[in-house]
Design an enzyme around this catalytic site. Structure first.
Site, PDB file in Angstrom:
ATOM      1  N   ASP A 159       0.688  -1.381  -0.096  1.00  0.00           N
ATOM      2  CA  ASP A 159      -0.106  -0.051   0.127  1.00  0.00           C
ATOM      3  C   ASP A 159       0.828   1.178  -0.099  1.00  0.00           C
ATOM      4  O   ASP A 159       1.767   1.493  -0.860  1.00  0.00           O
ATOM      5  CB  ASP A 159      -0.942  -0.112   1.077  1.00  0.00           C
ATOM      6  N   TYR A 259      -0.007  11.474   1.898  1.00  0.00           N
ATOM      7  CA  TYR A 259      -0.965  11.649   0.659  1.00  0.00           C
ATOM      8  C   TYR A 259      -1.176  13.173   0.337  1.00  0.00           C
ATOM      9  O   TYR A 259      -1.462  13.411  -0.705  1.00  0.00           O
ATOM     10  CB  TYR A 259      -2.312  10.952   0.970  1.00  0.00           C
ATOM     11  N   HIS A 314      -7.148  -6.486   0.114  1.00  0.00           N
ATOM     12  CA  HIS A 314      -6.145  -5.243   0.054  1.00  0.00           C
ATOM     13  C   HIS A 314      -4.978  -5.767   1.049  1.00  0.00           C
ATOM     14  O   HIS A 314      -3.816  -5.071   0.919  1.00  0.00           O
ATOM     15  CB  HIS A 314      -6.595  -4.181   0.475  1.00  0.00           C
TER      16      HIS A 314
END
Length: 397
Positions: A159, A259, A314
């Protein structure tokens, strides 16, 4: 050192800011409505001051700290210093514990280091965005690797860890021998692969708003942890460990700041393809990342493998660790073993071919001898003998 990372276009930057404003307004309206309808729902955060026992247990490895340019990094290390280094980079929201199923099997053959990114776990958590610029993050990882006394390593990233790993291998290619990418496409594919209606796309725009995303993450007793780690049961001690590690506002500021910067970065189009071996791994039930985006990411790699973990979403390394670990070990050792097997198989195959040709030539020569004896005056232009010397000289074993 070539700079392979650049900012996105002004138009794309403007779009992000517009959408972040719209999503910010939407969340404010929604939270205001929830406050009126059920005031207690947003303020039932449980105070967590005592770490769960699994965070204090040293059975997985030794807890260490190193300070680099004023920033303290926490990491868990296992294995011996004489073995090759494997650096584990966790995702979001996660920390070193996310590799609990991989550390035990890797430490038998490698020196394993599971790092807490800056802003996560027990590493320092500066609040300002400037501390999370991608160039600064990559430089700190480079310094961290060198502080361990090695010149290169194998990186396994999941991730966010894989996303940072993509940027890192472009910026410092000589430091990465092999790169395992879990549930994360190439950066230039990742941002464009998100559908406008997806929750991930909406969240990535929402987090550009200051302060509000951190507060929103704490609502309903850190419900976001349950949503991300839905593979863990409600009574799972590891779920409580995650909630403990993300139970304060400052526990979210650093992770979200990644992010807030990465969203505006891309790999330069003129950058060369990655020459290190890249293994792209995705769960067959991953709803956040598409298989198509993983396949497209292989276009940026000279040597790659794509593996799909069955019955996993995920977090395939946590959801189906048995299958994942099998693939992990296979590709950890594959290069050396495959090359030797290929060499031996190639030699055996050429010997068989040469043997078959040799037998054919012998039979042909016998036939020619018989024909020439019986038709000496009729057939005068037939070759006298077939030769294997030319064929043998042109076949390299």
């Amino acid at each position: 050192m070539a700079i392979c990372i650049q900012s996105i276009s002004v138009i794309d930057t403007l779009k992000i800011h517009v959408f972040s404003f719209l999503f910010g307004v939407w969340v404010i309206v929604k939270r205001f409505s929830m406050r009126i309808w059920d005031p207690k729902r947003l303020h039932n955060l449980q105070i967590r001051d005592t770490p769960p026992s699994c965070l204090l247990d040293s059975s997985l490895g030794q807890h260490n700290y190193v300070k680099l340019k004023g920033v303290k990094f926490h990491y868990v290390e296992a294995g011996t210093n004489t073995q090759p280094l494997v650096l584990l980079l966790h995702g979001f929201p996660d920390f070193w514990l996310g590799w609990r199923y991989q550390i035990p099997i890797l430490k038998e053959h490698f020196r394993v280091v599971s790092l807490d990114f800056k802003g996560f776990g027990d590493s320092d958590k500066p609040l300002w965005r400037k501390h999370y610029k991608i160039f600064k993050i990559l430089e700190e990882i480079k310094d961290f690797i060198r502080s361990l006394g090695v010149t290169d390593c194998i990186i396994i990233g999941h991730d966010l860890g894989a996303l940072v790993g993509w940027y890192f291998i472009y910026q410092y290619p000589n430091l990465v021998k092999k790169f395992f990418v879990i549930s994360c496409p190439h950066p230039n594919i990742y941002w464009g692969s998100l559908k406008n209606t997806s929750n991930t796309y909406q969240w990535l725009n929402f987090v550009q708003v200051p302060y509000l995303p951190e507060i929103d993450a704490l609502k309903e007793n850190v419900k976001i942890i349950n949503q991300y780690h839905s593979h863990l049961s409600a009574n799972d001690v590891y779920l409580e460990a995650y909630k403990y590690s993300f139970s304060r506002k400052e526990d979210w500021t650093g992770p979200i700041n990644y992010y807030r910067d990465l969203r505006f970065r891309k790999i330069k189009n003129e950058s060369k393809n990655i020459t290190s071996t890249v293994i792209l791994v995705i769960g067959d039930k991953d709803e956040m990342i598409s298989l198509e985006s993983i396949v497209k990411s292989s276009e940026y790699c000279e040597k790659f493998h794509i593996k799909i973990i069955e019955n996993a979403g995920h977090f395939p390394h946590q959801e189906n660790p048995r299958n994942f670990n099998g693939i992990l070990l296979k590709y950890m050792f594959q290069k050396r073993e495959i090359s030797r097997k290929a060499e031996r198989s190639g030699k055996r195959l050429m010997k068989r071919i040469l043997g078959a040709v040799n037998n054919t030539v012998k039979i042909g020569n016998t036939v020619f001898d018989n024909i020439q004896k019986k038709t000496t005056d009729v057939v005068s232009n037939l070759p006298t003998r077939l030769s294997l010397n030319y064929m043998q000289s042109n076949i390299v074993e």
